[in-house]
Scaffold this motif. Structure first.
Motif, PDB file in Angstrom:
ATOM      1  N   GLU A  43     -27.127 -18.815  46.839  1.00  0.00           N
ATOM      2  CA  GLU A  43     -27.371 -19.037  48.261  1.00  0.00           C
ATOM      3  C   GLU A  43     -28.115 -20.364  48.418  1.00  0.00           C
ATOM      4  OE1 GLU A  43     -29.073 -16.540  52.088  1.00  0.00           O
ATOM      5  OE2 GLU A  43     -29.556 -15.847  50.083  1.00  0.00           O
ATOM      6  N   THR A  80     -21.528 -18.757  54.548  1.00  0.00           N
ATOM      7  CA  THR A  80     -22.662 -18.375  55.390  1.00  0.00           C
ATOM      8  C   THR A  80     -22.189 -18.126  56.812  1.00  0.00           C
ATOM      9  OG1 THR A  80     -24.043 -19.805  54.037  1.00  0.00           O
ATOM     10  CG2 THR A  80     -24.956 -19.131  56.155  1.00  0.00           C
ATOM     11  N   ALA A  93     -28.782 -11.915  44.011  1.00  0.00           N
ATOM     12  CA  ALA A  93     -28.200 -10.739  44.650  1.00  0.00           C
ATOM     13  C   ALA A  93     -27.341 -11.085  45.868  1.00  0.00           C
ATOM     14  CB  ALA A  93     -29.309  -9.773  45.063  1.00  0.00           C
ATOM     15  N   ARG A  94     -27.430 -12.313  46.365  1.00  0.00           N
ATOM     16  CA  ARG A  94     -26.666 -12.726  47.544  1.00  0.00           C
ATOM     17  C   ARG A  94     -25.953 -14.036  47.212  1.00  0.00           C
ATOM     18  NH1 ARG A  94     -26.453 -12.228  53.256  1.00  0.00           N
ATOM     19  NH2 ARG A  94     -26.373 -14.243  54.295  1.00  0.00           N
ATOM     20  N   ILE A  95     -24.629 -14.042  47.351  1.00  0.00           N
ATOM     21  CA  ILE A  95     -23.840 -15.245  47.106  1.00  0.00           C
ATOM     22  C   ILE A  95     -23.181 -15.665  48.417  1.00  0.00           C
ATOM     23  CG2 ILE A  95     -21.899 -16.284  45.895  1.00  0.00           C
ATOM     24  CD1 ILE A  95     -22.306 -14.271  43.661  1.00  0.00           C
ATOM     25  N   THR A  96     -23.461 -16.874  48.846  1.00  0.00           N
ATOM     26  CA  THR A  96     -22.796 -17.458  50.015  1.00  0.00           C
ATOM     27  C   THR A  96     -22.216 -18.832  49.694  1.00  0.00           C
ATOM     28  OG1 THR A  96     -24.853 -18.444  50.797  1.00  0.00           O
ATOM     29  CG2 THR A  96     -24.287 -16.269  51.685  1.00  0.00           C
ATOM     30  N   PRO A 107     -22.548 -10.811  42.668  1.00  0.00           N
ATOM     31  CA  PRO A 107     -23.959 -10.857  43.050  1.00  0.00           C
ATOM     32  C   PRO A 107     -24.810  -9.986  42.120  1.00  0.00           C
ATOM     33  CG  PRO A 107     -22.579 -10.473  44.970  1.00  0.00           C
ATOM     34  CD  PRO A 107     -21.691 -10.359  43.769  1.00  0.00           C
ATOM     35  N   HIS A 121     -21.616 -14.927  55.996  1.00  0.00           N
ATOM     36  CA  HIS A 121     -20.980 -13.851  55.243  1.00  0.00           C
ATOM     37  C   HIS A 121     -21.282 -14.009  53.758  1.00  0.00           C
ATOM     38  CE1 HIS A 121     -18.927 -12.750  58.913  1.00  0.00           C
ATOM     39  NE2 HIS A 121     -18.627 -14.034  59.069  1.00  0.00           N
ATOM     40  N   VAL A 122     -21.111 -12.930  52.998  1.00  0.00           N
ATOM     41  CA  VAL A 122     -21.423 -12.981  51.576  1.00  0.00           C
ATOM     42  C   VAL A 122     -20.161 -12.842  50.736  1.00  0.00           C
ATOM     43  CG1 VAL A 122     -23.772 -12.104  51.846  1.00  0.00           C
ATOM     44  CG2 VAL A 122     -21.897 -10.489  51.484  1.00  0.00           C
ATOM     45  N   ALA A 157     -18.473 -11.090  47.702  1.00  0.00           N
ATOM     46  CA  ALA A 157     -18.621  -9.868  46.911  1.00  0.00           C
ATOM     47  C   ALA A 157     -18.267 -10.123  45.452  1.00  0.00           C
ATOM     48  CB  ALA A 157     -17.736  -8.758  47.479  1.00  0.00           C
TER      49      ALA A 157
END
Length: 163
Positions: free
Chosen positions: A96, A62, A135-138, A128, A64-65, A67
């Motif tokens: 997340e 966090t 859809a968002r991985i942190t 993601p 940033h994500v 990919a």
């Protein structure tokens, strides 16, 4: 004239010495950086002593994500054949934090790799929006879902592309 020649020789010697020191320190020619939009992160840890029910926030990028990430877990199990059941005492949650974390270990992640009787390696690649992951991985979190503290046969290794 001799005096000018001495100054030039001293300047060349000092400059050469500074250049040599900078070269040895890697400052003379900086390495080619990764693209500003992407970094590669690799992290590994023994999970020895992780208490029952405890969570280990293994990677947090966090704000940033991630990919893409590849996760490897070792665990003691009675059946290490490829496709056998995933560990029940270790969960790997991806997503997340504070929004949604999805479990990613299942029977398909058991690759059948073993280094000792009863110890298996489980691999999973996450992206993601794929495989039940948001859809968002942190965050990549390890949770002890078992009834006892984890031992030295439990490890986690993650490599991830972070943007």
């Amino acid at each position: 004239m001799k005096r000018l020649r001495d100054y030039v020789l001293v300047a060349v010697a000092v400059g050469g010495g500074i250049g040599a020191v900078l070269f040895m320190l890697g400052a003379a020619a900086p390495p080619t950086p990764m693209p500003a939009a992407s970094k590669f992160v690799v992290q590994g840890a023994l999970l020895n002593g992780l208490a029952p029910g405890a969570v280990f926030p293994f990677i947090d990028t966090t704000p940033h994500v991630i990919a893409q990430a590849h996760i490897a877990i070792t665990d003691a199990t009675s059946n290490c054949a490829a496709g056998a059941a995933a560990p029940t005492n270790i969960q790997v949650l991806v997503g997340e934090a504070g929004v949604a974390l999805a479990p990613v270990l299942n029977a398909a992640t058991n690759t059948g790799i073993t280094t000792a009787p009863g110890q298996c390696v489980f691999h999973v690649t996450v992206q993601p929006g794929a495989g039940g992951v948001g859809a968002r991985i942190t965050d990549i979190v390890v949770r002890n879902a078992g009834g006892a503290a984890l031992t030295g046969v439990n490890t986690v290794t993650v490599s991830a592309e972070v943007r």
